[in-house]
Design an enzyme around this catalytic site. Structure first.
Site, PDB file in Angstrom:
ATOM      1  N   HIS A 170       1.189  -1.394   0.086  1.00  0.00           N
ATOM      2  CA  HIS A 170      -0.376   0.187  -0.229  1.00  0.00           C
ATOM      3  C   HIS A 170       0.997   1.173  -0.452  1.00  0.00           C
ATOM      4  O   HIS A 170       1.019   2.042  -0.641  1.00  0.00           O
ATOM      5  CB  HIS A 170      -1.783  -0.109   0.935  1.00  0.00           C
ATOM      6  CG  HIS A 170      -1.637   1.065   1.406  1.00  0.00           C
ATOM      7  ND1 HIS A 170      -3.259   1.500   0.716  1.00  0.00           N
ATOM      8  CD2 HIS A 170      -1.921   2.793   1.624  1.00  0.00           C
ATOM      9  CE1 HIS A 170      -3.805   2.502   1.392  1.00  0.00           C
ATOM     10  NE2 HIS A 170      -2.722   3.074   1.258  1.00  0.00           N
ATOM     11  N   GLU A 171       1.991   1.094   1.203  1.00  0.00           N
ATOM     12  CA  GLU A 171       2.973   2.563   1.174  1.00  0.00           C
ATOM     13  C   GLU A 171       3.323   2.345  -0.043  1.00  0.00           C
ATOM     14  O   GLU A 171       3.672   4.197  -0.644  1.00  0.00           O
ATOM     15  CB  GLU A 171       3.467   2.175   2.332  1.00  0.00           C
ATOM     16  CG  GLU A 171       3.101   2.754   3.849  1.00  0.00           C
ATOM     17  CD  GLU A 171       1.487   3.743   3.278  1.00  0.00           C
ATOM     18  OE1 GLU A 171       1.670   5.356   2.864  1.00  0.00           O
ATOM     19  OE2 GLU A 171       0.243   3.460   4.412  1.00  0.00           O
TER      20      GLU A 171
ATOM     21  N   HIS B 109       1.889   4.253  -2.937  1.00  0.00           N
ATOM     22  CA  HIS B 109       1.592   5.887  -2.755  1.00  0.00           C
ATOM     23  C   HIS B 109       2.811   6.594  -3.546  1.00  0.00           C
ATOM     24  O   HIS B 109       3.263   6.765  -3.325  1.00  0.00           O
ATOM     25  CB  HIS B 109       1.519   6.200  -1.243  1.00  0.00           C
ATOM     26  CG  HIS B 109       0.141   5.962  -0.530  1.00  0.00           C
ATOM     27  ND1 HIS B 109      -0.486   6.719  -0.947  1.00  0.00           N
ATOM     28  CD2 HIS B 109      -0.211   6.119   0.197  1.00  0.00           C
ATOM     29  CE1 HIS B 109      -2.013   6.492  -0.642  1.00  0.00           C
ATOM     30  NE2 HIS B 109      -1.563   5.839   0.380  1.00  0.00           N
TER      31      HIS B 109
ATOM     32  N   HIS C  22       3.538   6.785  -6.794  1.00  0.00           N
ATOM     33  CA  HIS C  22       2.331   7.985  -7.153  1.00  0.00           C
ATOM     34  C   HIS C  22       2.918   8.735  -7.285  1.00  0.00           C
ATOM     35  O   HIS C  22       3.739   9.745  -8.571  1.00  0.00           O
ATOM     36  CB  HIS C  22       1.512   7.814  -6.749  1.00  0.00           C
ATOM     37  CG  HIS C  22       0.232   8.540  -7.051  1.00  0.00           C
ATOM     38  ND1 HIS C  22      -1.024   8.785  -6.482  1.00  0.00           N
ATOM     39  CD2 HIS C  22       0.049   8.877  -8.070  1.00  0.00           C
ATOM     40  CE1 HIS C  22      -2.130   9.376  -7.247  1.00  0.00           C
ATOM     41  NE2 HIS C  22      -1.230   9.496  -8.487  1.00  0.00           N
TER      42      HIS C  22
HETATM   43 ZN    ZN Z   1      -2.928   5.039   1.864  1.00  0.00          ZN
END
Ligand code: ZN
Length: 687
Positions: A477-478, A481, A484
């Site tokens: 998940h991190e 990010h 991105h």
């Molecule tokens: Zn998040």
């Protein structure tokens, strides 16, 4: 300027932006002088820009202001980061002293009518048409933000707005500090081995090591997530589970072991009161309306009906799930009522019975070093980029590693720090933050840099830390990010990477990445048994997949409870009225929840997402973005999870574009149509 002051500027590592931050040299004494210096410089330059330019353009006006803002962010980023991961009294003082100054500066810039006029001139003249999409979006966002900072208010209202901003920044910061202090003030030290029954070896080893580090006898458990979760899930000792639960859910409140010591109750009310006043100054009915101005969702009603619809679909299933675990506890263990501190314990027992595997068994396949290198291999196959570790980069702790991302031609396009273990003086949870943003300059491209922070169990002795599957999901998940922010191809800081992305679309790339943790082909890359080296076996994966949606509806309604509470708190709750925050939370639970926690539960006092983070009237973003991320992933399900073209398309249409275009436009470009909710419902077992 005195000699001494000049010296603190000249030799201040925070002001040297020619390289990565010198984390090994930064001291608390340098913080305020550095911030003062850059603020003074920016103010002087702003006056100069206003004075010299009667026909402002992007180049002569917007770009220099963008550069100023970026300079400030680059000086502040390492300070804010250190304050989160290596808290100390001196640093905290220095950090806190800067908050009102930064807030005042930003409001001042946002409220300056001379700047606003010039932006309007630029947006209206011929040169505007020659700008690219990213530049236009920055100007559009800036014009919006001037209005949202109160540029059009009369001078009294402006002054009040500025004051509110300052107070809010201080209060939110204090909320987070209370929570950190309350979390670390409490411990459970066990000396009688009989009290350890049920706990897995991994949790015991960490607890033993934690005690030894402080020269304590026995085993030390804390309220840090890995320790707390393991204890609640496995300890057979119901009374101790209760003790631990009670300490956890009363943190920073008027109840519990440190009752009143770091109580956030009044802060919550003060924050809500100020937010409401601020929104009203700008002509909005409530803070939620104001907050939605910069989000993808269009109205409070739209968000509430989105959440209500999901709640209606998941509530009956969640109810069945709860009944089932209650029946199980009663039939198998003779426990007539499952209390809040029993729920994780009996749920895990039920899961083991039903699916015939334990979380500990799974964990043996996820040594951290393997998960990391495998995750980089996954990203290599998807996006064609390489990730390599680089040594000799100054960091803030020996546990921190530094990596570089490069293209297949060897060109470095991004860099990031990885700080994975829970430790004292480090804020809980997991997050990604930006250190440097991408931009094109006369000297070439400035490479973006990110921080990835988690709170996993530290390794014991010289063994690699073994991650639970949930922790593997968190890491992906991190990193989502991070990608991105790091794979962006936008050349202007204001909308490069995660900058300028609507808050309710920010969770798309992160939640999207989690999907790979469930795919055989990816698991072969990220798993390897810590003793045998064998990848996660097919049989075990089958069981995990069967168990994937175990209590998924209960988890869903919990997220909906938080989202609904946040939205209603910021739209209908009157902080100046008679009603209490607790009453509102109770009424949300009445409507959405299936399990009602005990009366002493003070969840709201540790809800830092909305009181100390950026999620106020925005917690629904997780579910909102999940509709998009699940639907984006469904294209991979159709075309193959490592389909080269699909991977490149996602990179090109979503990851590279930052905030330069509206999230809906980007989604449609990737998916070929607008998002549909079916993929989310299917993934959550609600269809
Ligand atoms: Zn998040």
């Amino acid at each position: 300027m005195s000699r001494k002051k000049e010296d603190t500027i000249k030799h201040n590592p925070l002001l040297d932006l020619s390289s990565l931050p010198r984390f090994d040299e930064i001291t608390p004494e340098q913080v305020e002088p550095a911030v003062d210096h850059v603020l003074a410089e920016n103010r002087a330059e702003t006056e100069h820009l206003i004075a010299k330019d009667s026909a402002p353009t992007w180049e002569s006006f917007v770009q220099p202001l963008e550069d100023q803002e970026e300079r400030l962010n680059r000086v502040w980023s390492p300070i804010g980061h250190l304050n989160a991961v290596r808290d100390s009294d001196d640093l905290r003082k220095a950090h806190d002293a800067c908050l009102p100054k930064l807030s005042a500066y930003h409001t001042e810039m946002g409220q300056d009518p001379r700047l606003f006029e010039r932006y309007k001139t630029i947006a209206g003249n011929k040169t505007y048409e020659r700008l690219d999409v990213a530049q236009k979006k920055i100007i559009e966002n800036d014009l919006r933000d001037f209005r949202l900072s109160g540029v059009e208010l009369d001078s009294d209202a402006k002054q009040r707005f500025k004051q509110i901003e300052q107070e809010l920044s201080t209060l939110s910061n204090r909320f987070g500090q209370h929570l950190l202090d309350a979390t670390h003030a409490w411990q459970l030290v066990i000396t009688d081995p009989a009290d350890l029954s049920g706990l897995p070896d991994s949790a015991l080893a960490v607890a033993k090591q934690t005690a030894e580090q402080e020269e304590l006898e026995g085993w030390k458990f804390t309220l840090d997530a890995p320790s707390y979760i393991a204890f609640l899930t496995y300890s057979e000792h119901a009374e101790l589970r209760r003790t631990m639960y009670q300490a956890y859910v009363t943190r920073a409140s008027e109840l519990g072991p440190h009752a009143g010591q770091w109580d956030n109750t009044q802060l919550i009310r003060d924050i809500l009161r100020l937010r409401l006043e601020q929104a009203r100054l700008l002509g909005f009915a409530n803070y939620a309306e104001y907050s939605l101005q910069i989000k993808m969702a269009e109205s409070v009603e739209q968000v509430i009906s989105f959440l209500t619809d999901l709640a209606a679909r998941s509530h009956p299933i969640a109810k069945d799930e709860l009944d089932e675990v209650q029946r199980f506890a009663s039939d198998e263990y003779g426990v007539s009522t499952v209390a809040a501190w029993d729920l994780p314990y009996y749920s895990e027992k039920l899961r083991q019975t039903r699916y015939a595997f334990t979380q500990e068994e799974v964990r043996a396949y996820f040594p951290l070093h393997r998960v990391l290198s495998g995750m980089f291999a996954v990203v290599n196959r998807l996006y064609g980029v390489d990730v390599q570790q680089r040594g000799n980069v100054p960091t803030w702790h020996p546990d921190v590693a530094f990596y570089e991302i490069s293209t297949s031609n060897g060109e470095i396009i991004g860099q990031f720090y990885v700080d994975l273990y829970a430790r004292p003086h480090k804020r809980g949870g997991a997050w990604m933050d930006d250190c440097v943003s991408r931009k094109r300059t006369d000297q070439g491209v400035q490479v973006p840099v990110a921080y990835l922070t988690c709170n996993f169990s530290p390794p014991v002795a010289d063994k690699s830390s073994l991650l639970t599957h949930d922790e593997v999901l968190t890491l992906f998940h991190e990193f989502g990010h991070g990608l991105h922010h790091l794979l962006t191809q936008i050349n202007y800081v204001g909308v490069a990477g995660i900058n300028g992305v609507a808050w309710d679309a920010v969770e798309v790339p992160s939640q999207f990445m989690e999907n790979w943790c469930w795919e055989k082909e990816a698991l072969d890359l990220i798993s390897s048994h810590h003793l045998t080296g064998e990848p996660l076996p097919q049989v075990l994966l089958k069981k995990m997949k069967a168990a994937k949606n175990f209590q998924a509806a209960m988890q869903m309604v919990r997220q909906l409870e938080f989202s609904m509470f946040d939205m209603r708190l910021h739209s209908e709750f009157d902080p100046n009225g008679e009603g209490t925050v607790q009453q509102l939370l109770d009424s949300v639970r009445e409507e959405v929840a299936v399990f009602i926690p005990p009366e002493f539960n003070r969840f709201q006092n540790s809800f830092s997402h909305i009181f100390a983070g950026g999620y106020a009237a925005g917690y629904y973003s997780y579910k909102w973005a999940e509709v998009l991320s699940a639907d984006a992933f469904s294209r991979f399900e159709e075309e193959g999870i490592f389909n080269l073209q699909t991977g490149r398309d996602f990179k090109h249409h979503i990851l590279e574009q930052g905030g330069a275009r509206e999230p809906m436009e980007l989604f449609v470009a990737f998916r070929g149509r607008e998002p549909e909710i079916d993929a989310l419902l299917r993934h959550s077992g609600l269809l």
